[in-house]
Structures are given as C-alpha cells and as structure tokens.
Design a protein around this motif. Structure first.
Motif, PDB file in Angstrom:
ATOM      1  N   GLN A 150     -26.738 -12.413  14.379  1.00  0.00           N
ATOM      2  CA  GLN A 150     -26.645 -13.250  15.596  1.00  0.00           C
ATOM      3  C   GLN A 150     -25.352 -12.995  16.376  1.00  0.00           C
ATOM      4  OE1 GLN A 150     -27.984 -17.417  14.380  1.00  0.00           O
ATOM      5  NE2 GLN A 150     -28.092 -16.366  12.405  1.00  0.00           N
ATOM      6  N   CYS A 151     -25.148 -11.746  16.745  1.00  0.00           N
ATOM      7  CA  CYS A 151     -23.886 -11.368  17.406  1.00  0.00           C
ATOM      8  C   CYS A 151     -23.751 -11.947  18.809  1.00  0.00           C
ATOM      9  CB  CYS A 151     -23.761  -9.845  17.462  1.00  0.00           C
ATOM     10  SG  CYS A 151     -24.939  -9.048  18.578  1.00  0.00           S
ATOM     11  N   TRP A 152     -24.833 -12.474  19.364  1.00  0.00           N
ATOM     12  CA  TRP A 152     -24.802 -12.944  20.763  1.00  0.00           C
ATOM     13  C   TRP A 152     -23.990 -14.221  20.958  1.00  0.00           C
ATOM     14  CZ3 TRP A 152     -29.866 -12.059  18.557  1.00  0.00           C
ATOM     15  CH2 TRP A 152     -30.293 -13.119  17.754  1.00  0.00           C
ATOM     16  N   ARG A 153     -23.394 -14.297  22.138  1.00  0.00           N
ATOM     17  CA  ARG A 153     -22.751 -15.532  22.612  1.00  0.00           C
ATOM     18  C   ARG A 153     -23.152 -15.678  24.078  1.00  0.00           C
ATOM     19  NH1 ARG A 153     -22.129 -15.095  18.009  1.00  0.00           N
ATOM     20  NH2 ARG A 153     -20.243 -15.322  16.732  1.00  0.00           N
ATOM     21  N   PHE A 154     -23.419 -16.910  24.528  1.00  0.00           N
ATOM     22  CA  PHE A 154     -23.901 -17.130  25.884  1.00  0.00           C
ATOM     23  C   PHE A 154     -22.930 -18.029  26.647  1.00  0.00           C
ATOM     24  CE2 PHE A 154     -27.776 -17.357  23.007  1.00  0.00           C
ATOM     25  CZ  PHE A 154     -28.056 -16.001  23.093  1.00  0.00           C
ATOM     26  N   VAL A 155     -22.563 -17.609  27.852  1.00  0.00           N
ATOM     27  CA  VAL A 155     -21.712 -18.464  28.695  1.00  0.00           C
ATOM     28  C   VAL A 155     -22.556 -18.899  29.896  1.00  0.00           C
ATOM     29  CG1 VAL A 155     -19.562 -18.634  30.008  1.00  0.00           C
ATOM     30  CG2 VAL A 155     -19.674 -17.118  28.001  1.00  0.00           C
ATOM     31  N   VAL A 156     -22.710 -20.218  30.053  1.00  0.00           N
ATOM     32  CA  VAL A 156     -23.498 -20.755  31.171  1.00  0.00           C
ATOM     33  C   VAL A 156     -22.536 -21.072  32.308  1.00  0.00           C
ATOM     34  CG1 VAL A 156     -25.050 -22.619  31.915  1.00  0.00           C
ATOM     35  CG2 VAL A 156     -25.179 -21.737  29.558  1.00  0.00           C
ATOM     36  N   VAL A 157     -22.704 -20.404  33.427  1.00  0.00           N
ATOM     37  CA  VAL A 157     -21.797 -20.600  34.573  1.00  0.00           C
ATOM     38  C   VAL A 157     -22.528 -21.392  35.653  1.00  0.00           C
ATOM     39  CG1 VAL A 157     -20.515 -19.412  36.401  1.00  0.00           C
ATOM     40  CG2 VAL A 157     -20.556 -18.461  34.077  1.00  0.00           C
ATOM     41  N   ARG A 158     -21.946 -22.546  35.989  1.00  0.00           N
ATOM     42  CA  ARG A 158     -22.480 -23.364  37.089  1.00  0.00           C
ATOM     43  C   ARG A 158     -21.451 -23.510  38.212  1.00  0.00           C
ATOM     44  NH1 ARG A 158     -27.062 -26.402  36.661  1.00  0.00           N
ATOM     45  NH2 ARG A 158     -28.016 -26.760  34.634  1.00  0.00           N
ATOM     46  N   PRO A 204     -28.170 -21.431  41.245  1.00  0.00           N
ATOM     47  CA  PRO A 204     -27.333 -22.495  40.661  1.00  0.00           C
ATOM     48  C   PRO A 204     -26.706 -22.169  39.306  1.00  0.00           C
ATOM     49  CG  PRO A 204     -29.673 -23.089  40.531  1.00  0.00           C
ATOM     50  CD  PRO A 204     -29.600 -21.816  41.311  1.00  0.00           C
ATOM     51  N   VAL A 205     -27.330 -21.276  38.553  1.00  0.00           N
ATOM     52  CA  VAL A 205     -26.844 -21.001  37.189  1.00  0.00           C
ATOM     53  C   VAL A 205     -26.837 -19.500  36.926  1.00  0.00           C
ATOM     54  CG1 VAL A 205     -27.270 -21.389  34.708  1.00  0.00           C
ATOM     55  CG2 VAL A 205     -27.877 -23.168  36.348  1.00  0.00           C
ATOM     56  N   ILE A 206     -25.781 -19.053  36.259  1.00  0.00           N
ATOM     57  CA  ILE A 206     -25.759 -17.670  35.772  1.00  0.00           C
ATOM     58  C   ILE A 206     -25.472 -17.726  34.272  1.00  0.00           C
ATOM     59  CG2 ILE A 206     -24.555 -15.443  35.863  1.00  0.00           C
ATOM     60  CD1 ILE A 206     -23.810 -16.190  38.804  1.00  0.00           C
ATOM     61  N   ILE A 207     -26.266 -17.006  33.492  1.00  0.00           N
ATOM     62  CA  ILE A 207     -25.997 -16.936  32.045  1.00  0.00           C
ATOM     63  C   ILE A 207     -25.422 -15.552  31.738  1.00  0.00           C
ATOM     64  CG2 ILE A 207     -26.978 -17.018  29.711  1.00  0.00           C
ATOM     65  CD1 ILE A 207     -28.968 -19.102  30.717  1.00  0.00           C
ATOM     66  N   VAL A 208     -24.239 -15.558  31.132  1.00  0.00           N
ATOM     67  CA  VAL A 208     -23.567 -14.303  30.774  1.00  0.00           C
ATOM     68  C   VAL A 208     -23.716 -14.110  29.268  1.00  0.00           C
ATOM     69  CG1 VAL A 208     -21.406 -13.011  30.833  1.00  0.00           C
ATOM     70  CG2 VAL A 208     -21.929 -14.659  32.658  1.00  0.00           C
ATOM     71  N   VAL A 209     -24.191 -12.935  28.904  1.00  0.00           N
ATOM     72  CA  VAL A 209     -24.469 -12.658  27.493  1.00  0.00           C
ATOM     73  C   VAL A 209     -23.395 -11.730  26.936  1.00  0.00           C
ATOM     74  CG1 VAL A 209     -26.168 -11.696  25.884  1.00  0.00           C
ATOM     75  CG2 VAL A 209     -26.930 -12.948  27.922  1.00  0.00           C
ATOM     76  N   CYS A 210     -22.717 -12.202  25.907  1.00  0.00           N
ATOM     77  CA  CYS A 210     -21.655 -11.428  25.252  1.00  0.00           C
ATOM     78  C   CYS A 210     -22.095 -11.125  23.824  1.00  0.00           C
ATOM     79  CB  CYS A 210     -20.356 -12.230  25.203  1.00  0.00           C
ATOM     80  SG  CYS A 210     -19.881 -12.917  26.797  1.00  0.00           S
ATOM     81  N   VAL A 241     -22.211  -8.007  27.795  1.00  0.00           N
ATOM     82  CA  VAL A 241     -23.328  -7.055  27.801  1.00  0.00           C
ATOM     83  C   VAL A 241     -24.170  -7.147  29.075  1.00  0.00           C
ATOM     84  CG1 VAL A 241     -25.459  -6.389  26.602  1.00  0.00           C
ATOM     85  CG2 VAL A 241     -23.459  -7.086  25.273  1.00  0.00           C
ATOM     86  N   ALA A 242     -24.567  -8.326  29.430  1.00  0.00           N
ATOM     87  CA  ALA A 242     -25.491  -8.490  30.571  1.00  0.00           C
ATOM     88  C   ALA A 242     -25.325  -9.895  31.122  1.00  0.00           C
ATOM     89  CB  ALA A 242     -26.936  -8.290  30.114  1.00  0.00           C
ATOM     90  N   LEU A 243     -25.821 -10.087  32.315  1.00  0.00           N
ATOM     91  CA  LEU A 243     -25.864 -11.452  32.849  1.00  0.00           C
ATOM     92  C   LEU A 243     -27.144 -11.616  33.651  1.00  0.00           C
ATOM     93  CD1 LEU A 243     -24.810 -11.068  36.051  1.00  0.00           C
ATOM     94  CD2 LEU A 243     -22.649 -10.814  34.858  1.00  0.00           C
TER      95      LEU A 243
END
Ligand SMILES: Cc1cc2nc3c(=O)[nH]c(=O)nc-3n(C[C@H](O)[C@H](O)[C@H](O)COP(=O)(O)O)c2cc1C
Length: 195
Positions: A43-51, A85-91, A164-166
């Motif tokens: 589960q290497c993923w981390r998610f940042v929710v940007v509002r 309204p929302v961007i999810i950034v995947v690390c 990695v991606a957003l």
C-alpha cells in the motif's frame, strides 16, 4: 452502476461545472483507492485532497506544456484544473513495492527486473478511484504531464515519497467522447505472443 458499464463509460473529462463535491463522495473515492491490490499488500500510495483554490492555482502552474512540431500548447487538462472543486494528488512511498528483504534503497532490494513497483500499485489505486468517481456521477481526468518535484514542494511531500499523478474531480460539463481502442485481436493472443 454495474462494473463493466462503469469501465466502458468512464471518460477523461476536461470541462467541469463549479458545483461543490461533498466530502462523502470524496471519501468513497479514497476508500476505493484504499482497497486496491498492491505488492505484498504494501500500500505505497498516499492521497492528498486539494480543495484550497490557492493551492489549486499553484498545481495548475506545474502542468507541462505539450510540444507540437510547430508550437507548444497547454496541457489539455489545464482549463479543467482551473475550475474544478477538488484535485486528488497521488503520491507513493518509494522502496517498498516490489521489494524483498535486501538492504533498503539498494537495487538488490528488489525482487524483479522491474525494480520498484510504485507506478504499478498507484495506478491500480487510481483506476479504482476514477471508476468510483464515475459511478457517483463525477468526472475525472488522470494527469501525468506535470512537474512532480514542484508539486512535491507545494504539498510538502516528504523525502522518500514521489508524486505520481493527479486528477481533478467534479461535476462533468461535457459528454466525454471515447477515443478509439485497439481491437482485441491486436492486443490479446492465444498461447503465444503475436498469435
Ligand atoms: C498515465 C496517464 C497520464 C495522463 N496524462 C494526461 C495529461 O497530462 N493530460 C491530459 O489531458 N490527459 C492525460 N491522460 C488522459 C488520457 O489522455 C486518456 O485517458 C486517454 O486519451 C483515453 O481517453 P479516456 O480516458 O476518455 O478513455 C493521462 C492518462 C494516463 C493513464
């Protein structure tokens, strides 16, 4: 929405309404990412929710331009990023997907010739998430062409992680048009590659 329908009807959406997206829907999207498979369940993923609109504007600035033979054009998703309204950034945490028991950080640490499987594992999470968004009537477009180091700085992503991606998440303001896919006969073979 039925799974095959969701897979087939999901489209990259590059125009959004400004309507807000409620937290419950975002949570359901993150939950779908959380349940993706991963190397040895690492589960290497981390998610940042940007509002935050200011952070969003900074992220828009990191999008790469696309070079055509005679000119440069903005990333096709840039306009969408400005209004959504929302961007999810995947690390991803580096050094755990694909790793065996070698010394951390060394090449010998990895089990296969592919090295670190972080791109693969995060992609599985991303696909789950974009499908979960689509199933809830929301649009997304996966974005890979951006300056990842800059995004890392903007979001204070720590050492040992890569961006990695957003993807923006919002109410679609367009019907996505399906770009054609290769025929199955071109990509799927019986018993031997190419047959
Ligand atoms: C890894 C990856 C990176 C992508 N990067 C971008 C991007 O930077 N900008 C963009 O507009 N679309 C981007 N896309 C979206 C693709 O262009 C899109 O998925 C493809 O054309 C197929 O269309 P569909 O998603 O509607 O089926 C990316 C997709 C993937 C999987």
């Amino acid at each position: 929405m039925e799974l095959f329908e969701a897979i087939k009807t999901r489209r990259s959406i590059r125009r959004y309404k400004t309507d807000p997206v409620d937290d419950k829907k975002i949570e359901a999207i993150l939950e779908a990412g959380r349940w993706a498979p991963s190397w040895a369940n690492t589960q290497c993923w981390r998610f940042v929710v940007v509002r935050d609109a200011k952070v969003r504007a900074k992220l828009v600035d990191t999008l790469m331009k696309i070079k055509l033979p005679d000119r440069e054009i903005p990333n096709p998703a840039a306009a969408a990023m400005n209004t959504v309204p929302v961007i999810i950034v995947v690390c991803a945490k580096i050094g755990i997907a694909g790793a065996g028991h070698g010394s951390p950080g060394s090449k010998a640490q990895y089990v296969t010739d592919k090295g670190d499987w972080f791109m693969f594992d995060t992609a599985l999470a991303v696909q789950n998430m974009v499908l979960a968004a689509h199933a809830q009537g929301l649009g997304t477009v996966i974005i890979g062409a951006f300056e990842a180091t800059q995004v890392g700085k903007i979001l204070s992503v720590p050492e040992g992680y890569r961006v990695v991606a957003l993807f923006p998440v919002g109410m679609p303001d367009q019907e996505g048009k399906a770009p054609p896919r290769k025929e199955l006969s071109e990509i799927a073979f019986k018993d031997k590659f190419g047959k």
